[in-house]
Write an enzyme that holds these catalytic residues in place. Structure first.
Site, PDB file in Angstrom:
ATOM      1  N   THR A  36       0.820  -1.213   0.000  1.00  0.00           N
ATOM      2  CA  THR A  36       0.000   0.000   0.000  1.00  0.00           C
ATOM      3  C   THR A  36       0.849   1.256   0.000  1.00  0.00           C
ATOM      4  O   THR A  36       0.435   2.296  -0.523  1.00  0.00           O
ATOM      5  CB  THR A  36      -0.924  -0.019   1.233  1.00  0.00           C
ATOM      6  OG1 THR A  36      -1.766  -1.159   1.112  1.00  0.00           O
ATOM      7  CG2 THR A  36      -1.772   1.219   1.346  1.00  0.00           C
ATOM      8  N   TYR A  92      -8.309   0.735  -2.939  1.00  0.00           N
ATOM      9  CA  TYR A  92      -7.239   1.241  -3.801  1.00  0.00           C
ATOM     10  C   TYR A  92      -6.521   0.032  -4.386  1.00  0.00           C
ATOM     11  O   TYR A  92      -6.799  -1.107  -4.021  1.00  0.00           O
ATOM     12  CB  TYR A  92      -6.254   2.088  -2.987  1.00  0.00           C
ATOM     13  CG  TYR A  92      -5.686   1.319  -1.822  1.00  0.00           C
ATOM     14  CD1 TYR A  92      -6.307   1.336  -0.573  1.00  0.00           C
ATOM     15  CD2 TYR A  92      -4.564   0.506  -1.982  1.00  0.00           C
ATOM     16  CE1 TYR A  92      -5.831   0.592   0.485  1.00  0.00           C
ATOM     17  CE2 TYR A  92      -4.076  -0.251  -0.922  1.00  0.00           C
ATOM     18  CZ  TYR A  92      -4.709  -0.203   0.306  1.00  0.00           C
ATOM     19  OH  TYR A  92      -4.242  -0.955   1.336  1.00  0.00           O
ATOM     20  N   THR A  95       1.805  -4.275   4.275  1.00  0.00           N
ATOM     21  CA  THR A  95       1.760  -4.524   5.713  1.00  0.00           C
ATOM     22  C   THR A  95       1.235  -5.923   6.076  1.00  0.00           C
ATOM     23  O   THR A  95       1.489  -6.405   7.174  1.00  0.00           O
ATOM     24  CB  THR A  95       0.883  -3.469   6.414  1.00  0.00           C
ATOM     25  OG1 THR A  95      -0.401  -3.458   5.788  1.00  0.00           O
ATOM     26  CG2 THR A  95       1.510  -2.106   6.336  1.00  0.00           C
ATOM     27  N   ASP A  96       0.529  -6.575   5.144  1.00  0.00           N
ATOM     28  CA  ASP A  96      -0.138  -7.832   5.513  1.00  0.00           C
ATOM     29  C   ASP A  96       0.838  -8.916   5.962  1.00  0.00           C
ATOM     30  O   ASP A  96       0.554  -9.655   6.907  1.00  0.00           O
ATOM     31  CB  ASP A  96      -0.997  -8.336   4.351  1.00  0.00           C
ATOM     32  CG  ASP A  96      -2.236  -7.464   4.130  1.00  0.00           C
ATOM     33  OD1 ASP A  96      -2.498  -6.586   4.976  1.00  0.00           O
ATOM     34  OD2 ASP A  96      -2.924  -7.656   3.124  1.00  0.00           O
ATOM     35  N   LYS A  99       0.949  -7.325  12.692  1.00  0.00           N
ATOM     36  CA  LYS A  99      -0.169  -6.491  12.260  1.00  0.00           C
ATOM     37  C   LYS A  99      -1.395  -6.929  13.052  1.00  0.00           C
ATOM     38  O   LYS A  99      -1.948  -8.004  12.816  1.00  0.00           O
ATOM     39  CB  LYS A  99      -0.409  -6.642  10.759  1.00  0.00           C
ATOM     40  CG  LYS A  99      -1.474  -5.678  10.237  1.00  0.00           C
ATOM     41  CD  LYS A  99      -1.617  -5.720   8.724  1.00  0.00           C
ATOM     42  CE  LYS A  99      -2.601  -4.666   8.255  1.00  0.00           C
ATOM     43  NZ  LYS A  99      -2.739  -4.635   6.779  1.00  0.00           N
ATOM     44  N   GLU A 126      -1.062 -28.102  27.775  1.00  0.00           N
ATOM     45  CA  GLU A 126      -2.313 -28.608  27.197  1.00  0.00           C
ATOM     46  C   GLU A 126      -2.154 -29.995  26.573  1.00  0.00           C
ATOM     47  O   GLU A 126      -3.141 -30.685  26.326  1.00  0.00           O
ATOM     48  CB  GLU A 126      -2.827 -27.631  26.139  1.00  0.00           C
ATOM     49  CG  GLU A 126      -3.449 -26.367  26.719  1.00  0.00           C
ATOM     50  CD  GLU A 126      -4.849 -26.613  27.250  1.00  0.00           C
ATOM     51  OE1 GLU A 126      -5.354 -27.750  27.152  1.00  0.00           O
ATOM     52  OE2 GLU A 126      -5.444 -25.652  27.784  1.00  0.00           O
TER      53      GLU A 126
HETATM   54  N1  LIG Z   1      -1.543  -1.944   3.958  1.00  0.00           N
HETATM   55  C1  LIG Z   1      -1.085  -2.841   3.075  1.00  0.00           C
HETATM   56  O1  LIG Z   1       0.037  -2.725   2.664  1.00  0.00           O
HETATM   57  C2  LIG Z   1      -1.983  -3.983   2.703  1.00  0.00           C
HETATM   58  C3  LIG Z   1      -1.723  -4.645   1.393  1.00  0.00           C
HETATM   59  N2  LIG Z   1      -2.715  -5.659   1.152  1.00  0.00           N
HETATM   60  C4  LIG Z   1      -0.349  -5.337   1.351  1.00  0.00           C
HETATM   61  O2  LIG Z   1       0.019  -5.994   2.265  1.00  0.00           O
HETATM   62  O3  LIG Z   1       0.327  -5.222   0.354  1.00  0.00           O
END
Ligand SMILES: NC(=O)C[C@H](N)C(=O)O
Length: 345
Positions: free
Chosen positions: A29, A43, A109-110, A182, A302
């Site tokens: 992103t 986006y 970020t994923d 995340k 467990e």
């Molecule tokens: N905020 C992001 O970057 C999410 C995006 N789907 C990615 O991981 O490329």
């Protein structure tokens, strides 16, 4: 003439005095673009090339001599093992260069935290490595990417970030790759660690509060320069009424290890114990982790891990347990060694 020669010499001296930072761009992103400024969540990721990202941020020149390299242009949910290997090898090469002081990786970020952990386990350097992304594309109102990137470059350029392992620099926080994840999927405070941030970066200055105690980078027994492939390590999620179908299919497809994302403290449903032990008898390593994000899995609590020869993932999320297990198995580690690694890294 003399005056302009002196000015050129002064400019050259100023550039030489500044640290050299390489930005390796992989997409996400932070390189995304939306249709309108009101699109903060809708986006297309991985659109804007690194040269354009850097050109849009002239403030970088005050912090470091910055060079960009486009390694991939993908959304991070599509990262595969090949991407990890290619990226880590490039980071390792650059880290060995005398003319590189720090490295920034722009990333979706994923799966950012998985890549950051992989780098912290495999790249042998004390030079700062900062992994950064954004939650909003650069086209959105209150886009977070530009400041995150400026902060990442400033952390990578700073001497006091040396030796602290791979860092995640988002939302003014400086966080450790190991235990930051995340945890919020729509706000700019997306990355959290249950053990806290290492520090903050504000207006180009780092403020440190903690340091990591687990093994990383120069202290790691894994080295990307020696790794050419990664074994299949897969994850099975647990829930009420879970059935053994996925475990059996993954084993049949050749998984070398299964990370069991159990309920609670990594608990395993009765009906799953025998199927897990059966695939284990065929050579599949079983790692008990938890789908619960905070806390950590206790050995023999467990399930009788000693009796079954199962490994517990300590405080590692299933997806990060997968990263460490792949590296361990690539080195031929047995279950005892793998358990030791979960305590140490
Ligand atoms: N905020 C992001 O970057 C999410 C995006 N789907 C990615 O991981 O490329």
């Amino acid at each position: 003439q003399d005056a302009s020669a002196a000015a050129a010499a002064a400019a050259k001296a100023a550039a030489m005095a500044k640290p050299n930072v390489v930005v390796l761009a992989t997409g996400g992103t932070i390189a995304g673009a939306g249709a309108s400024a009101a699109n903060s969540a809708t986006y297309t990721a991985a659109k804007v090339p690194v040269d354009k990202l850097l050109a849009g941020l002239p403030e970088l020149a005050n912090v470091a001599n910055v060079k960009g390299e486009q390694v991939f242009q993908i959304a991070s949910e599509s990262f595969a093992n090949d991407n990890l290997l290619t990226l880590a090898k490039r980071v390792s090469q650059l880290a060995k260069q005398a003319d590189v002081d720090g490295i920034v990786i722009t990333h979706g970020t994923d799966t950012l935290a998985e890549t950051a952990y992989f780098l912290s386990l495999t790249v042998h350097t004390d030079k700062p490595i900062a992994v950064v992304g954004s939650m909003r594309p650069g086209t959105a109102l209150s886009a977070d990417g530009a400041l995150n990137l400026l902060s990442a470059v400033s952390v990578a350029a700073s001497k006091d970030a040396k030796g602290k392992g791979v860092l995640i620099t988002m939302n003014d926080q400086i966080q450790s790759a190991r235990d930051t994840n995340k945890d919020v999927n729509i706000e700019t405070r997306a990355f959290q660690s249950q053990w806290g941030s290492l520090g903050m970066v504000v207006e180009g200055k780092n403020y440190w509060f903690r340091a990591p105690v687990k093994r990383h980078t120069t202290q790691s027994e894994f080295n990307i320069d020696d790794i050419t492939s990664l074994p299949s390590v897969e994850i099975v999620y647990s829930y009420g009424n879970v059935q053994p179908t996925a475990v059996q299919a993954l084993a049949a497809a050749g998984a070398k290890a299964i990370i069991h994302a159990g309920t609670g403290n990594g608990s395993v449903a009765n009906r799953m114990v025998e199927p897990l032990r059966q695939v284990q008898a065929q050579g599949v390593t079983i790692v008990r982790s938890s789908r619960v994000p905070y806390g950590f899995v206790l050995r023999n609590a467990e399930q009788p891990d000693d009796k079954y020869d199962w490994v517990v993932a300590h405080d590692m999320r299933p997806e990060k347990a997968r990263i460490l297990t792949m590296l361990a198995l690539a080195k031929g580690a047995n279950t005892k060694e793998l358990q030791r690694m979960f305590w140490e890294y």
